[in-house]
Design a protein around this motif. Structure first.
Motif, short mmCIF file in Angstrom:
data_model
loop_
_atom_site.label_atom_id
_atom_site.label_comp_id
_atom_site.label_asym_id
_atom_site.label_seq_id
_atom_site.Cartn_x
_atom_site.Cartn_y
_atom_site.Cartn_z
N UNK A 171 1.71 0.01 -5.95
CA UNK A 171 2.05 -1.40 -5.96
C UNK A 171 0.89 -2.25 -5.47
N UNK A 172 0.07 -1.68 -4.58
CA UNK A 172 -1.07 -2.45 -4.09
C UNK A 172 -2.05 -2.76 -5.22
N UNK A 173 -2.27 -1.78 -6.09
CA UNK A 173 -3.21 -1.98 -7.20
C UNK A 173 -2.71 -3.09 -8.11
N UNK A 174 -1.42 -3.08 -8.43
CA UNK A 174 -0.88 -4.13 -9.29
C UNK A 174 -0.91 -5.49 -8.62
N UNK A 175 -0.66 -5.53 -7.32
CA UNK A 175 -0.72 -6.79 -6.58
C UNK A 175 -2.13 -7.34 -6.57
N UNK A 176 -3.10 -6.49 -6.28
CA UNK A 176 -4.49 -6.93 -6.25
C UNK A 176 -4.93 -7.40 -7.63
N UNK A 177 -4.58 -6.66 -8.66
CA UNK A 177 -4.98 -7.04 -10.02
C UNK A 177 -4.37 -8.37 -10.43
N UNK A 178 -3.12 -8.60 -10.09
CA UNK A 178 -2.49 -9.86 -10.49
C UNK A 178 -3.02 -11.03 -9.68
N UNK A 179 -3.22 -10.86 -8.37
CA UNK A 179 -3.72 -11.96 -7.55
C UNK A 179 -5.16 -12.30 -7.89
N UNK A 180 -5.95 -11.30 -8.24
CA UNK A 180 -7.35 -11.55 -8.62
C UNK A 180 -7.44 -12.10 -10.04
N UNK A 181 -6.55 -11.70 -10.92
CA UNK A 181 -6.67 -12.08 -12.32
C UNK A 181 -6.01 -13.38 -12.72
N UNK A 182 -4.96 -13.79 -12.02
CA UNK A 182 -4.22 -14.98 -12.44
C UNK A 182 -4.99 -16.29 -12.19
N UNK A 183 -5.59 -16.52 -11.02
CA UNK A 183 -6.28 -17.81 -10.82
C UNK A 183 -7.41 -18.09 -11.81
N UNK A 184 -8.31 -17.12 -12.11
CA UNK A 184 -9.35 -17.43 -13.10
C UNK A 184 -8.77 -17.69 -14.49
#
Length: 61
Positions: A1-14
């Motif tokens: 779940x950490x990997x998905x959280x990091x990927x979504x938080x890093x990917x959504x703003x840009x």
């Protein structure tokens, strides 16, 4: 779940910033600046690096 959280938080703003700049609004002052395009790229870069730095500071990876 950490990997998905990091990927979504890093990917959504840009993605959000790029989609706003890609809508071709005529009233955006950044479109008429000499450095408007580099400004947009800098905002995308900062919105990517800030969450990565925060997650590293929190020790998530």
């Amino acid at each position: 779940f950490k990997v998905l959280t990091i990927a979504s938080v890093v990917g959504i703003p840009p993605t959000l910033v790029a989609s706003i700049y890609g809508m071709n609004f005529a009233n955006m002052p950044e479109l008429h600046w000499n450095f408007g395009y580099p400004f947009g790229l800098a905002v995308i870069l900062v919105s990517t690096l800030a969450p990565i730095a925060w997650f590293k500071w929190r020790g998530w990876f």
